[in-house]
Design a protein around this motif. Sequence first.
Motif, PDB file in Angstrom:
ATOM      1  N   LEU A 208       0.823  -1.204   0.000  1.00  0.00           N
ATOM      2  CA  LEU A 208       0.000   0.000   0.000  1.00  0.00           C
ATOM      3  C   LEU A 208       0.858   1.256   0.000  1.00  0.00           C
ATOM      4  O   LEU A 208       0.571   2.229  -0.719  1.00  0.00           O
ATOM      5  N   LEU A 209       1.927   1.262   0.788  1.00  0.00           N
ATOM      6  CA  LEU A 209       2.816   2.426   0.817  1.00  0.00           C
ATOM      7  C   LEU A 209       3.476   2.652  -0.534  1.00  0.00           C
ATOM      8  O   LEU A 209       3.675   3.797  -0.954  1.00  0.00           O
ATOM      9  N   ARG A 210       3.807   1.582  -1.241  1.00  0.00           N
ATOM     10  CA  ARG A 210       4.375   1.737  -2.580  1.00  0.00           C
ATOM     11  C   ARG A 210       3.355   2.360  -3.538  1.00  0.00           C
ATOM     12  O   ARG A 210       3.703   3.191  -4.383  1.00  0.00           O
ATOM     13  N   GLU A 211       2.091   1.970  -3.382  1.00  0.00           N
ATOM     14  CA  GLU A 211       1.047   2.553  -4.234  1.00  0.00           C
ATOM     15  C   GLU A 211       0.856   4.042  -3.928  1.00  0.00           C
ATOM     16  O   GLU A 211       0.697   4.854  -4.844  1.00  0.00           O
ATOM     17  N   VAL A 212       0.862   4.386  -2.653  1.00  0.00           N
ATOM     18  CA  VAL A 212       0.561   5.771  -2.249  1.00  0.00           C
ATOM     19  C   VAL A 212       1.734   6.703  -2.500  1.00  0.00           C
ATOM     20  O   VAL A 212       1.563   7.815  -3.024  1.00  0.00           O
ATOM     21  N   PHE A 213       2.944   6.282  -2.135  1.00  0.00           N
ATOM     22  CA  PHE A 213       4.104   7.171  -2.204  1.00  0.00           C
ATOM     23  C   PHE A 213       4.897   7.020  -3.499  1.00  0.00           C
ATOM     24  O   PHE A 213       5.636   7.930  -3.869  1.00  0.00           O
ATOM     25  N   GLY A 214       4.788   5.873  -4.138  1.00  0.00           N
ATOM     26  CA  GLY A 214       5.592   5.607  -5.323  1.00  0.00           C
ATOM     27  C   GLY A 214       6.841   4.812  -5.026  1.00  0.00           C
ATOM     28  O   GLY A 214       7.270   3.986  -5.828  1.00  0.00           O
ATOM     29  N   HIS A 215       7.446   5.040  -3.853  1.00  0.00           N
ATOM     30  CA  HIS A 215       8.656   4.335  -3.446  1.00  0.00           C
ATOM     31  C   HIS A 215       8.533   3.993  -1.957  1.00  0.00           C
ATOM     32  O   HIS A 215       8.279   4.878  -1.140  1.00  0.00           O
ATOM     33  N   ALA A 216       8.720   2.721  -1.608  1.00  0.00           N
ATOM     34  CA  ALA A 216       8.694   2.301  -0.206  1.00  0.00           C
ATOM     35  C   ALA A 216       9.472   0.998  -0.075  1.00  0.00           C
ATOM     36  O   ALA A 216       9.380   0.124  -0.935  1.00  0.00           O
ATOM     37  N   SER A 232      10.053  -5.024  11.666  1.00  0.00           N
ATOM     38  CA  SER A 232      10.310  -4.263  10.444  1.00  0.00           C
ATOM     39  C   SER A 232       9.876  -2.814  10.607  1.00  0.00           C
ATOM     40  O   SER A 232       8.995  -2.495  11.424  1.00  0.00           O
ATOM     41  N   TRP A 233      10.502  -1.980   9.822  1.00  0.00           N
ATOM     42  CA  TRP A 233      10.148  -0.570   9.690  1.00  0.00           C
ATOM     43  C   TRP A 233      10.132  -0.286   8.193  1.00  0.00           C
ATOM     44  O   TRP A 233      11.010  -0.766   7.458  1.00  0.00           O
ATOM     45  N   THR A 234       9.179   0.491   7.727  1.00  0.00           N
ATOM     46  CA  THR A 234       9.105   0.774   6.296  1.00  0.00           C
ATOM     47  C   THR A 234       9.207   2.274   6.068  1.00  0.00           C
ATOM     48  O   THR A 234       8.591   3.073   6.793  1.00  0.00           O
ATOM     49  N   PHE A 235       9.984   2.637   5.063  1.00  0.00           N
ATOM     50  CA  PHE A 235      10.262   4.032   4.723  1.00  0.00           C
ATOM     51  C   PHE A 235       9.753   4.297   3.315  1.00  0.00           C
ATOM     52  O   PHE A 235       9.846   3.433   2.443  1.00  0.00           O
ATOM     53  N   ALA A 236       9.220   5.501   3.106  1.00  0.00           N
ATOM     54  CA  ALA A 236       8.624   5.834   1.818  1.00  0.00           C
ATOM     55  C   ALA A 236       8.926   7.278   1.473  1.00  0.00           C
ATOM     56  O   ALA A 236       9.136   8.115   2.357  1.00  0.00           O
ATOM     57  N   ALA A 237       8.944   7.558   0.172  1.00  0.00           N
ATOM     58  CA  ALA A 237       9.191   8.915  -0.311  1.00  0.00           C
ATOM     59  C   ALA A 237       8.625   9.044  -1.720  1.00  0.00           C
ATOM     60  O   ALA A 237       8.684   8.086  -2.502  1.00  0.00           O
ATOM     61  N   PRO A 238       8.099  10.210  -2.061  1.00  0.00           N
ATOM     62  CA  PRO A 238       7.547  10.384  -3.410  1.00  0.00           C
ATOM     63  C   PRO A 238       8.604  10.560  -4.495  1.00  0.00           C
ATOM     64  O   PRO A 238       8.320  10.320  -5.671  1.00  0.00           O
ATOM     65  N   ASP A 239       9.813  10.987  -4.127  1.00  0.00           N
ATOM     66  CA  ASP A 239      10.793  11.392  -5.147  1.00  0.00           C
ATOM     67  C   ASP A 239      11.947  10.408  -5.313  1.00  0.00           C
ATOM     68  O   ASP A 239      12.999  10.771  -5.823  1.00  0.00           O
ATOM     69  N   GLY A 240      11.768   9.170  -4.883  1.00  0.00           N
ATOM     70  CA  GLY A 240      12.830   8.189  -5.032  1.00  0.00           C
ATOM     71  C   GLY A 240      13.182   7.544  -3.707  1.00  0.00           C
ATOM     72  O   GLY A 240      12.703   7.948  -2.651  1.00  0.00           O
ATOM     73  N   ARG A 241      14.069   6.563  -3.770  1.00  0.00           N
ATOM     74  CA  ARG A 241      14.414   5.760  -2.583  1.00  0.00           C
ATOM     75  C   ARG A 241      15.555   6.423  -1.795  1.00  0.00           C
ATOM     76  O   ARG A 241      16.538   5.794  -1.431  1.00  0.00           O
ATOM     77  N   ARG A 242      15.366   7.683  -1.477  1.00  0.00           N
ATOM     78  CA  ARG A 242      16.415   8.458  -0.832  1.00  0.00           C
ATOM     79  C   ARG A 242      16.747   7.942   0.567  1.00  0.00           C
ATOM     80  O   ARG A 242      17.849   8.175   1.088  1.00  0.00           O
ATOM     81  N   ALA A 269      20.374  -3.928   6.904  1.00  0.00           N
ATOM     82  CA  ALA A 269      18.981  -4.183   7.272  1.00  0.00           C
ATOM     83  C   ALA A 269      18.048  -4.035   6.077  1.00  0.00           C
ATOM     84  O   ALA A 269      17.073  -4.788   5.937  1.00  0.00           O
ATOM     85  N   PHE A 270      18.326  -3.075   5.200  1.00  0.00           N
ATOM     86  CA  PHE A 270      17.523  -2.941   3.987  1.00  0.00           C
ATOM     87  C   PHE A 270      17.754  -4.107   3.023  1.00  0.00           C
ATOM     88  O   PHE A 270      16.869  -4.463   2.238  1.00  0.00           O
ATOM     89  N   GLU A 271      18.937  -4.697   3.074  1.00  0.00           N
ATOM     90  CA  GLU A 271      19.237  -5.821   2.186  1.00  0.00           C
ATOM     91  C   GLU A 271      18.735  -7.152   2.726  1.00  0.00           C
ATOM     92  O   GLU A 271      18.661  -8.137   1.982  1.00  0.00           O
ATOM     93  N   ALA A 272      18.369  -7.210   4.006  1.00  0.00           N
ATOM     94  CA  ALA A 272      18.027  -8.486   4.645  1.00  0.00           C
ATOM     95  C   ALA A 272      16.568  -8.856   4.416  1.00  0.00           C
ATOM     96  O   ALA A 272      15.819  -9.136   5.349  1.00  0.00           O
ATOM     97  N   VAL A 273      16.163  -8.878   3.155  1.00  0.00           N
ATOM     98  CA  VAL A 273      14.793  -9.250   2.798  1.00  0.00           C
ATOM     99  C   VAL A 273      14.753 -10.751   2.530  1.00  0.00           C
ATOM    100  O   VAL A 273      15.411 -11.228   1.603  1.00  0.00           O
ATOM    101  N   PRO A 274      14.004 -11.519   3.306  1.00  0.00           N
ATOM    102  CA  PRO A 274      13.936 -12.959   3.059  1.00  0.00           C
ATOM    103  C   PRO A 274      13.382 -13.245   1.665  1.00  0.00           C
ATOM    104  O   PRO A 274      12.559 -12.491   1.130  1.00  0.00           O
ATOM    105  N   ALA A 275      13.799 -14.358   1.095  1.00  0.00           N
ATOM    106  CA  ALA A 275      13.440 -14.675  -0.285  1.00  0.00           C
ATOM    107  C   ALA A 275      11.938 -14.722  -0.503  1.00  0.00           C
ATOM    108  O   ALA A 275      11.423 -14.173  -1.493  1.00  0.00           O
ATOM    109  N   ALA A 276      11.199 -15.350   0.414  1.00  0.00           N
ATOM    110  CA  ALA A 276       9.756 -15.483   0.222  1.00  0.00           C
ATOM    111  C   ALA A 276       9.057 -14.135   0.334  1.00  0.00           C
ATOM    112  O   ALA A 276       8.094 -13.854  -0.397  1.00  0.00           O
ATOM    113  N   ILE A 277       9.536 -13.281   1.251  1.00  0.00           N
ATOM    114  CA  ILE A 277       8.945 -11.945   1.386  1.00  0.00           C
ATOM    115  C   ILE A 277       9.200 -11.140   0.113  1.00  0.00           C
ATOM    116  O   ILE A 277       8.314 -10.449  -0.411  1.00  0.00           O
TER     117      ILE A 277
END
Length: 283
Positions: A208-216, A232-242, A269-277
């Motif tokens: 949902l955050l990716r849909e709303v902000f464009g980048h999350a 987990s913590w999720t970060f979002a921004a409209p102008d890119g993955r800053r 921590a941003f790279e530690a995304v499990p394969a199934a997720i």
Amino acid sequence: MANPPGWIDEVFEGVRYGLAGRVIAEQASPFQTVTIIESERYGKGLLLDGCWMTAERQERHYHECLVHPALCSAAAVERVLVIGGGDGGTARECLRHPGVRHLDMVEIDGLVVEWSQQHLPTIGGGCWSDPRFHLTVGDGIAWAANAPDASYDVVIVDGSDPAGPAEGLFNRAFFEHCRRLLRPGGVFATQSESPEAFREVHLAMVRLLREVFGHADPMYGWVPMYPSGWWSWTFAAPDGRRYLEPDSVRAAVVADGCEIWSPRWQRGAFEAVPAAIERDLNR
């Protein structure tokens, strides 16, 4: 009178997450049951409706990771909004950044603030008396809906699980208001639950955050007292993955005082995304 020593447990889907200790204060507010405990391992802690929120010797695992990726990557950090966060830990970490000039914190439950100040003063630290800090005891959802466009550089949601008073913090309308509040170059941050204990909620939030902000993007770490210990913590921004790469100057100001967060830790921590997720998020 305080209860005798024993075990305080959060029970979630057939698993108990407990600490040895005792309840030292408990009261029903208009919103939830607020409990303060004193544990043998992690010091004094806070539960809301029987769910673990924070403890003196656990809180840095959570607060540092929620705050610094956002405040080290937004174009500016002069004005910050924290929704929730009644224990003061998120505000404390934000105010370690000298670029912050005004911080609004909107917490719905005044009892959480009162008891955090009384029983857990080290978590909020000096935030309560900092002249940049402005507390409103009220509805953060309404605040986001009514605040002017482009009024904050960073918006942080430090809410509890998606039930009770925090339920409205996990929907499209609220996230769209948070996006509207951001200035150009702004960053949004939220806790986004355990990818193990709350897998479907976590996946739905990130999508949902990716849909709303464009980048999350989610960032993974650990808070041992929480369900599964994996958070987990999720970060979002409209102008890119800053938010992926912290500004080295801002990071240097706060990193030496951190127990968990560092630029290196953040990158991992941003790279530690499990394969199934990762597969589920990319579908």
